[in-house]
Design a protein around this motif. Structure first.
Motif, mmCIF file in Angstrom:
data_model
loop_
_atom_site.group_PDB
_atom_site.id
_atom_site.type_symbol
_atom_site.label_atom_id
_atom_site.label_comp_id
_atom_site.label_asym_id
_atom_site.label_seq_id
_atom_site.Cartn_x
_atom_site.Cartn_y
_atom_site.Cartn_z
ATOM 1 N N LYS A 1 11.781 3.362 5.118
ATOM 2 C CA LYS A 1 11.144 1.847 4.907
ATOM 3 C C LYS A 1 10.793 1.444 6.600
ATOM 4 C CE LYS A 1 13.110 -2.039 3.986
ATOM 5 N NZ LYS A 1 13.921 -3.217 3.310
ATOM 6 N N THR A 2 11.908 1.732 7.475
ATOM 7 C CA THR A 2 11.484 1.158 8.799
ATOM 8 C C THR A 2 10.554 2.088 9.563
ATOM 9 O OG1 THR A 2 13.841 0.638 8.913
ATOM 10 C CG2 THR A 2 12.667 0.874 10.798
ATOM 11 N N SER A 3 10.290 3.333 9.230
ATOM 12 C CA SER A 3 9.256 4.225 9.765
ATOM 13 C C SER A 3 8.117 3.673 9.129
ATOM 14 C CB SER A 3 9.688 5.776 9.450
ATOM 15 O OG SER A 3 8.767 6.543 9.813
ATOM 16 N N ALA A 4 8.059 3.594 7.958
ATOM 17 C CA ALA A 4 6.798 3.173 7.422
ATOM 18 C C ALA A 4 6.206 1.721 7.978
ATOM 19 C CB ALA A 4 6.893 2.895 5.716
ATOM 20 N N VAL A 5 7.315 0.564 8.056
ATOM 21 C CA VAL A 5 6.696 -0.459 8.603
ATOM 22 C C VAL A 5 6.287 -0.147 10.265
ATOM 23 C CG1 VAL A 5 7.999 -2.936 9.548
ATOM 24 C CG2 VAL A 5 8.329 -2.066 7.182
ATOM 25 N N VAL A 6 7.074 0.585 10.961
ATOM 26 C CA VAL A 6 6.544 0.931 12.202
ATOM 27 C C VAL A 6 5.396 1.455 12.326
ATOM 28 C CG1 VAL A 6 7.134 1.963 14.532
ATOM 29 C CG2 VAL A 6 8.951 0.853 13.132
ATOM 30 N N GLN A 7 5.020 2.594 11.399
ATOM 31 C CA GLN A 7 3.651 3.184 11.718
ATOM 32 C C GLN A 7 2.440 2.137 11.102
ATOM 33 O OE1 GLN A 7 3.313 6.917 9.476
ATOM 34 N NE2 GLN A 7 5.600 7.285 9.609
ATOM 35 N N ALA A 8 2.811 1.416 10.225
ATOM 36 C CA ALA A 8 1.948 0.264 9.641
ATOM 37 C C ALA A 8 1.578 -0.619 10.850
ATOM 38 C CB ALA A 8 2.257 -0.264 8.530
ATOM 39 N N ALA A 9 2.476 -1.266 11.556
ATOM 40 C CA ALA A 9 2.296 -1.838 12.613
ATOM 41 C C ALA A 9 1.520 -1.275 13.974
ATOM 42 C CB ALA A 9 3.514 -2.554 13.102
ATOM 43 N N LEU A 10 1.913 -0.021 14.044
ATOM 44 C CA LEU A 10 1.322 0.502 15.051
ATOM 45 C C LEU A 10 -0.221 0.899 14.893
ATOM 46 C CD1 LEU A 10 3.854 3.351 16.336
ATOM 47 C CD2 LEU A 10 3.253 1.210 17.413
ATOM 48 N N HIS A 11 -0.613 1.053 13.463
ATOM 49 C CA HIS A 11 -1.938 1.244 13.060
ATOM 50 C C HIS A 11 -2.762 0.226 12.695
ATOM 51 C CE1 HIS A 11 -0.437 5.393 12.731
ATOM 52 N NE2 HIS A 11 -1.530 5.754 13.175
ATOM 53 N N GLY A 12 -2.184 -0.987 13.105
ATOM 54 C CA GLY A 12 -2.862 -2.329 12.698
ATOM 55 C C GLY A 12 -3.120 -2.710 11.627
ATOM 56 N N VAL A 13 -2.344 -2.234 10.329
ATOM 57 C CA VAL A 13 -2.287 -2.633 9.146
ATOM 58 C C VAL A 13 -2.103 -4.125 8.925
ATOM 59 C CG1 VAL A 13 -1.417 -2.224 6.849
ATOM 60 C CG2 VAL A 13 -1.844 -0.458 8.318
ATOM 61 N N PHE A 14 -1.348 -4.780 9.754
ATOM 62 C CA PHE A 14 -0.897 -5.912 9.458
ATOM 63 C C PHE A 14 -1.931 -7.156 10.250
ATOM 64 C CE2 PHE A 14 3.624 -4.148 9.614
ATOM 65 C CZ PHE A 14 3.358 -3.826 8.194
ATOM 66 N N ARG A 15 -2.857 -6.705 10.868
ATOM 67 C CA ARG A 15 -3.899 -7.550 11.522
ATOM 68 C C ARG A 15 -4.584 -8.486 10.769
ATOM 69 N NH1 ARG A 15 -6.037 -3.128 15.547
ATOM 70 N NH2 ARG A 15 -4.167 -2.695 16.750
ATOM 71 N N PRO A 16 -4.974 -9.628 10.870
ATOM 72 C CA PRO A 16 -5.837 -10.554 9.875
ATOM 73 C C PRO A 16 -7.044 -10.095 9.824
ATOM 74 C CG PRO A 16 -4.952 -11.632 11.962
ATOM 75 C CD PRO A 16 -4.591 -10.431 12.097
#
Length: 74
Positions: A59-74
């Motif tokens: 899960k931690t790796s998935a969260v980091v990858q998502a953040a690095l790829h801008g998945v959480f941007r509005p």
């Protein structure tokens, strides 16, 4: 030998992204379940699905990858 699917082509669902976003905020599966009015098992299902789609190891790796790829941007 399977290769990790690039995040851009992973096809994450809205719910998978939502669960990862709350996980990035430091929420546990139990807390995410309360916030989203889901069962803990359902939260864990979405986390597991996101992990597989992203080729992450946890899960931690998935969260980091998502953040690095801008998945959480509005």
């Amino acid at each position: 030998m399977s290769r990790a699917v690039p995040l851009v082509h992973s096809g994450l669902t809205f719910r998978e992204i939502e669960v990862l976003k709350w996980s990035a905020e430091g929420k546990t599966a139990a807390e995410v379940a309360i916030i989203l009015d889901l069962k803990i098992r359902t939260v864990n299902f979405h986390i597991g699905s996101a992990i597989r789609k992203m080729g992450a190891s946890n899960k931690t790796s998935a969260v980091v990858q998502a953040a690095l790829h801008g998945v959480f941007r509005p």
